[in-house]
Design a protein around this motif. Sequence first.
Motif, PDB file in Angstrom:
ATOM      1  N   ILE A 135      56.592 -52.431   1.047  1.00 13.25           N
ATOM      2  CA  ILE A 135      55.689 -51.298   1.175  1.00 13.25           C
ATOM      3  C   ILE A 135      54.476 -51.750   1.980  1.00 13.25           C
ATOM      4  O   ILE A 135      53.824 -52.729   1.639  1.00 13.25           O
ATOM      5  N   LEU A 136      54.204 -51.019   3.059  1.00  8.21           N
ATOM      6  CA  LEU A 136      53.102 -51.335   3.954  1.00  8.21           C
ATOM      7  C   LEU A 136      52.264 -50.076   4.125  1.00  8.21           C
ATOM      8  O   LEU A 136      52.799 -49.015   4.423  1.00  8.21           O
ATOM      9  N   LEU A 137      50.964 -50.181   3.914  1.00 12.86           N
ATOM     10  CA  LEU A 137      50.046 -49.058   4.049  1.00 12.86           C
ATOM     11  C   LEU A 137      49.166 -49.306   5.267  1.00 12.86           C
ATOM     12  O   LEU A 137      48.551 -50.375   5.386  1.00 12.86           O
ATOM     13  N   VAL A 152      46.553 -52.620   9.349  1.00 15.86           N
ATOM     14  CA  VAL A 152      47.130 -52.964   8.049  1.00 15.86           C
ATOM     15  C   VAL A 152      46.053 -52.824   6.979  1.00 15.86           C
ATOM     16  O   VAL A 152      44.973 -53.387   7.093  1.00 15.86           O
ATOM     17  N   ARG A 153      46.339 -52.038   5.948  1.00 22.04           N
ATOM     18  CA  ARG A 153      45.404 -51.874   4.831  1.00 22.04           C
ATOM     19  C   ARG A 153      45.881 -52.642   3.601  1.00 22.04           C
ATOM     20  O   ARG A 153      45.120 -53.333   2.972  1.00 22.04           O
ATOM     21  N   ARG A 154      47.158 -52.488   3.243  1.00 22.80           N
ATOM     22  CA  ARG A 154      47.722 -53.148   2.065  1.00 22.80           C
ATOM     23  C   ARG A 154      49.217 -53.339   2.283  1.00 22.80           C
ATOM     24  O   ARG A 154      49.835 -52.616   3.053  1.00 22.80           O
ATOM     25  N   PHE A 155      49.792 -54.296   1.523  1.00 20.76           N
ATOM     26  CA  PHE A 155      51.237 -54.507   1.578  1.00 20.76           C
ATOM     27  C   PHE A 155      51.662 -55.266   0.334  1.00 20.76           C
ATOM     28  O   PHE A 155      50.854 -55.934  -0.303  1.00 20.76           O
ATOM     29  N   ASN A 156      52.954 -55.134  -0.001  1.00 19.62           N
ATOM     30  CA  ASN A 156      53.457 -55.886  -1.152  1.00 19.62           C
ATOM     31  C   ASN A 156      54.202 -57.138  -0.674  1.00 19.62           C
ATOM     32  O   ASN A 156      54.306 -57.403   0.528  1.00 19.62           O
ATOM     33  N   ASP A 157      54.704 -57.904  -1.641  1.00 22.26           N
ATOM     34  CA  ASP A 157      55.348 -59.183  -1.330  1.00 22.26           C
ATOM     35  C   ASP A 157      56.557 -59.041  -0.414  1.00 22.26           C
ATOM     36  O   ASP A 157      56.765 -59.863   0.480  1.00 22.26           O
ATOM     37  N   MET A 158      57.379 -58.021  -0.629  1.00 23.08           N
ATOM     38  CA  MET A 158      58.576 -57.870   0.205  1.00 23.08           C
ATOM     39  C   MET A 158      58.222 -57.468   1.632  1.00 23.08           C
ATOM     40  O   MET A 158      58.879 -57.903   2.578  1.00 23.08           O
ATOM     41  N   ALA A 159      57.197 -56.661   1.813  1.00 24.34           N
ATOM     42  CA  ALA A 159      56.750 -56.337   3.173  1.00 24.34           C
ATOM     43  C   ALA A 159      56.279 -57.613   3.864  1.00 24.34           C
ATOM     44  O   ALA A 159      56.576 -57.837   5.046  1.00 24.34           O
ATOM     45  N   ALA A 211      67.405 -61.538  10.511  1.00 24.09           N
ATOM     46  CA  ALA A 211      68.778 -61.044  10.678  1.00 24.09           C
ATOM     47  C   ALA A 211      69.278 -60.180   9.531  1.00 24.09           C
ATOM     48  O   ALA A 211      70.472 -60.125   9.274  1.00 24.09           O
ATOM     49  N   GLU A 212      68.376 -59.522   8.841  1.00 23.25           N
ATOM     50  CA  GLU A 212      68.765 -58.572   7.801  1.00 23.25           C
ATOM     51  C   GLU A 212      68.664 -57.164   8.364  1.00 23.25           C
ATOM     52  O   GLU A 212      67.657 -56.822   8.977  1.00 23.25           O
ATOM     53  N   PRO A 213      69.691 -56.336   8.155  1.00 22.63           N
ATOM     54  CA  PRO A 213      69.548 -54.942   8.569  1.00 22.63           C
ATOM     55  C   PRO A 213      68.609 -54.231   7.592  1.00 22.63           C
ATOM     56  O   PRO A 213      68.784 -54.305   6.378  1.00 22.63           O
ATOM     57  N   LEU A 214      67.574 -53.600   8.127  1.00 25.83           N
ATOM     58  CA  LEU A 214      66.581 -52.915   7.303  1.00 25.83           C
ATOM     59  C   LEU A 214      66.555 -51.428   7.617  1.00 25.83           C
ATOM     60  O   LEU A 214      66.759 -51.018   8.747  1.00 25.83           O
ATOM     61  N   THR A 215      66.291 -50.651   6.586  1.00 28.80           N
ATOM     62  CA  THR A 215      66.025 -49.227   6.751  1.00 28.80           C
ATOM     63  C   THR A 215      64.538 -49.028   6.518  1.00 28.80           C
ATOM     64  O   THR A 215      63.963 -49.569   5.581  1.00 28.80           O
ATOM     65  N   LEU A 216      63.929 -48.259   7.397  1.00 31.01           N
ATOM     66  CA  LEU A 216      62.497 -47.990   7.341  1.00 31.01           C
ATOM     67  C   LEU A 216      62.261 -46.492   7.219  1.00 31.01           C
ATOM     68  O   LEU A 216      62.843 -45.709   7.967  1.00 31.01           O
ATOM     69  N   HIS A 217      61.411 -46.116   6.277  1.00 28.90           N
ATOM     70  CA  HIS A 217      60.948 -44.740   6.133  1.00 28.90           C
ATOM     71  C   HIS A 217      59.447 -44.748   6.399  1.00 28.90           C
ATOM     72  O   HIS A 217      58.731 -45.588   5.847  1.00 28.90           O
ATOM     73  N   ILE A 218      58.972 -43.810   7.223  1.00 26.70           N
ATOM     74  CA  ILE A 218      57.537 -43.690   7.511  1.00 26.70           C
ATOM     75  C   ILE A 218      57.117 -42.259   7.220  1.00 26.70           C
ATOM     76  O   ILE A 218      57.777 -41.314   7.657  1.00 26.70           O
ATOM     77  N   PHE A 226      60.271 -50.316   3.520  1.00 27.02           N
ATOM     78  CA  PHE A 226      61.382 -51.078   4.074  1.00 27.02           C
ATOM     79  C   PHE A 226      62.348 -51.446   2.949  1.00 27.02           C
ATOM     80  O   PHE A 226      61.925 -51.884   1.889  1.00 27.02           O
ATOM     81  N   SER A 227      63.640 -51.304   3.225  1.00 24.02           N
ATOM     82  CA  SER A 227      64.641 -51.747   2.264  1.00 24.02           C
ATOM     83  C   SER A 227      65.841 -52.295   3.045  1.00 24.02           C
ATOM     84  O   SER A 227      66.021 -51.964   4.216  1.00 24.02           O
TER      85      SER A 227
END
Length: 127
Positions: free
Chosen positions: A36-38, A45-52, A101-108, A123-124
């Motif tokens: 999660i990226l805000l 960049v304002r905030r993000f979690n560990d996975m982002a 090399a991971e396929p990611l899906t992004l929603h914005i 991102f997932s």
Amino acid sequence: FFWPCGVGTTMIISPTPATRAGMAFISTLDGLETGILLLDEALAVRRFNDMAAHFLGLGPHDVGGSISASCRGFGPRLVEWCQEVLRSGRRIRRTFQSAIAEPLTLHIRRTRVDGEARLILVFSEAA
């Protein structure tokens, strides 16, 4: 969740129930396998979690900076997609290969946080 603190911030020694609930929520977000990226409207960049941070190579030094100069080389593409959301006001979904090399899906999508316009990027791993 990386929540930047200003200079001279006082440490909370005895958190209130609301603070504890907020901390539990942040811990939960960091435990997700979803990034999660805000961003603000200037695409900083304002905030993000560990996975982002994992997916995009973000660190504390990236807070306040433009995504165009970070995100493991994906910044320019993210800028393009975010500008599309800002122009159209519509949510978008994209799938791409990450730098590891991971396929990611992004929603914005657009949102409001504390009364200010923001973009949230989720991102997932792609199925």
